[in-house]
Design an enzyme around this catalytic site. Sequence first.
Site, PDB file in Angstrom:
ATOM      1  N   PRO A 191     -15.314  14.713  34.556  1.00 29.70           N
ATOM      2  CA  PRO A 191     -14.165  14.165  35.281  1.00 29.70           C
ATOM      3  C   PRO A 191     -14.358  12.709  35.692  1.00 29.70           C
ATOM      4  CG  PRO A 191     -14.791  16.317  36.171  1.00 29.70           C
ATOM      5  CD  PRO A 191     -15.875  15.900  35.228  1.00 29.70           C
ATOM      6  N   GLU A 235     -22.293  22.456  38.671  1.00 30.56           N
ATOM      7  CA  GLU A 235     -21.792  21.339  39.485  1.00 30.56           C
ATOM      8  C   GLU A 235     -21.911  19.998  38.780  1.00 30.56           C
ATOM      9  OE1 GLU A 235     -20.273  21.077  42.649  1.00 30.56           O
ATOM     10  OE2 GLU A 235     -19.918  23.152  42.077  1.00 30.56           O
ATOM     11  N   ARG A 283      -6.679  15.504  13.552  1.00 33.67           N
ATOM     12  CA  ARG A 283      -5.316  15.264  13.090  1.00 33.67           C
ATOM     13  C   ARG A 283      -5.153  13.911  12.395  1.00 33.67           C
ATOM     14  NH1 ARG A 283      -1.276  18.423  15.044  1.00 33.67           N
ATOM     15  NH2 ARG A 283       0.207  16.708  14.924  1.00 33.67           N
ATOM     16  N   ASP A 307       3.730  11.935  15.962  1.00 33.61           N
ATOM     17  CA  ASP A 307       3.292  12.573  17.204  1.00 33.61           C
ATOM     18  C   ASP A 307       3.650  11.701  18.399  1.00 33.61           C
ATOM     19  OD1 ASP A 307       2.200  14.755  15.962  1.00 33.61           O
ATOM     20  OD2 ASP A 307       0.173  13.945  15.889  1.00 33.61           O
TER      21      ASP A 307
END
Length: 237
Positions: free
Chosen positions: A89, A116, A154, A169
């Site tokens: 994150p 964690e 892709r 897209d």
Amino acid sequence: MGLRFDVLTLFPEMIEGYCSLALLGRGVKNGIIEVHTTNPRDFTHDKHRRVDDTPYGGSAGMVMMAPPVFEAYESIEKLPDNEFIMLTPQGEPYSQKISKELAQKKQIILLCGRYEGFDERIRLGLKPREISLGDYVLTGGELGALCIIDSVSRHLHGFLGKDESAVDDSFSEGLKGLLEHPQYTRPREYRGLKVPEVLLNGNHGEIEKYRLSERIKRTKERRGDLWEKIGKNFENI
């Protein structure tokens, strides 16, 4: 040889199962991509095969230990043009632009966290590129790794059957960064909802004008942040 993905994960079955199905499975079968997994637990040296421990200084949760991750990473054969990515994150936000950039590589190595987080020495010693899928926290990095494998694949020639499929897209250069327009197929009417007449008249100029208008409308309504960045490119439309 296709683009090689190596995933460092405590749950290789999650990666292998998803990548054996649908377009990814076909991409593997056709040699467009390769997907390999390496389990840090196989590089532990205690009878419990431990890969996590309590953090120094105290706090809730467990932390992934450095030694198994270092040894697992070092066991992977490296191709000359590779990118090593840590899913976290704390990383830079993932985007279509990054996926296209990664598609130029020969090998992508993906490190999936659990617990964690990581012992900081993994960052300091292995120096991965840190990438985040968004401002939320998952129980592990496997879903993030699969998103990267899917989105990068892709862009590869032959993966979608028709390469132009990727051009249309959302966020792509083909749509100038806009969200994709609405799509319809048979039947022409369903439960009182009709296909827009402009899509049925065969006038390709009018169809393209309609689609561009809908792309702009959707981007304004749904992604105001995105429109602020690119809206000036459409001021005369």
